[in-house]
Enzyme design. Structure first.
Site: not given
Ligand code: GAR
Length: 218
Positions: A113, A111, A16, A94
Site C-alpha cells: 500500500h 499487500n 502491474g 483494486m
Molecule cells: C501501487 O502503488 C500499490 O501500492 C497501490 O496501487 C499501485 C499499483 O501499481 N495499491 C493500493 O493502493 C492498494 N490499496 P502497480 O500496478 O504498478 O503495482
C-alpha cells in the site's frame, strides 16, 4: 537451488509494476517463492503482457461475470487452489475482498500500500499526504485482513516529502521503494521467517535493533 519454492500468485488490476518487481526477484534461483500465476480481474490490465512475456502463466477472472462479491471470491479461491497456490500477493488489485476469502488465506496473503499505514488508507494517498503537509511518506507491505488496507505490518519504507513535490513526483519516489520492499516481504514470508502474534509480525533471524526501516539511502 531452493528445494521447495512456494507457489505464489500475484493479483493485479492494472499497470502491474509491483508484480513485475516480484517476477524479477523470483527469477533468482535462490528466491524462496516462484511466481506461478498472475491473475487480473480486468482483461485490459497492462501487467498481463509483462507476465506473459516473462513466461509466467496468466489468467483473467472478470468480476463482471459474477452475481456478487461472494460468488466472485468463491471462484477466485477455487482457481487459486486448483493451481496449488500457497501465497497470494495483491499488487494493485483494486477489489475489496470478502472476509471469507481473506480468512481462507489468513497469513498467506500480503499487500503493498502506498502510505505509511495506518495513515492514508484507501485511494489518492499521495495527494492526501501533500494536503496534510506531512514531512515523510512511504509504503507498507502487510498481511491482508478483512478491513481495507489493514493487517499486521511486515515492512515499511519511508521517503522524504520535498517542497516542490506534486502527487506524481511523490508517487514515483514511493513506487521505487514499493519495488524494493514488496519482494523483500515476499521473500521473508516464503522463507517462513514471519510469525504473527497478537496481530504483530515477528521476523526471525533479524539482528536485535530498530524495526526494519528502509530509506532511500539504503
Ligand atoms: C501501487 O502503488 C500499490 O501500492 C497501490 O496501487 C499501485 C499499483 O501499481 N495499491 C493500493 O493502493 C492498494 N490499496 P502497480 O500496478 O504498478 O503495482
Amino acid at each position: 537451488m531452493n528445494p521447495h519454492r512456494k507457489r505464489t500468485a500475484v493479483l493485479i488490476s492494472g499497470r502491474g509494476s509491483n508484480m513485475a518487481a516480484l517476477v524479477k526477484a523470483a527469477q533468482q534461483d535462490d528466491f524462496p517463492a516462484k511466481i506461478d500465476l498472475v491473475l487480473s480481474n480486468r482483461e485490459d490490465a497492462a501487467g498481463l503482457e509483462f507476465a506473459a512475456s516473462h513466461g509466467v502463466p496468466t489468467r483473467v477472472l472478470s468480476h463482471r461475470g459474477y452475481a456478487d462479491r461472494a460468488a466472485f471470491d468463491t471462484a477466485l479461491d477455487g482457481l487459486l487452489r486448483e493451481e496449488g497456490i500457497e501465497i497470494v500477493c495483491l499488487a494493485g488489485f483494486m477489489r475489496l475482498l470478502t472476509p471469507w476469502l481473506v480468512e481462507q488465506w489468513q497469513d498467506r496473503m500480503i499487500n503493498v500500500h502506498p502510505s505509511i499505514l495506518p495513515s492514508f488508507k484507501g485511494l489518492h494517498t499521495h495527494e492526501r499526504a501533500l494536503e496534510m503537509g506531512v514531512r515523510v511518506h512511504g509504503c507498507t507491505v502487510h498481511f491482508v485482513r478483512a478491513e481495507m488496507d489493514a493487517g499486521p505490518i511486515i515492512l515499511q519504507a519511508v521517503v522524504p516529502i520535498e517542497a516542490d513535490d506534486t502527487p506524481d513526483t511523490l508517487a514515483a519516489r514511493v513506487l521505487t521503494q514499493e519495488h524494493i520492499i514488496y519482494p523483500k516481504g515476499l521473500e521473508l514470508l516464503a522463507a517462513d521467517r514471519l510469525t504473527v502474534e497478537n496481530e504483530r509480525v515477528r521476523i526471525s533471524g533479524m539482528q536485535p535493533g530498530p524495526a526494519p526501516l528502509i530509506s532511500p539511502s539504503v
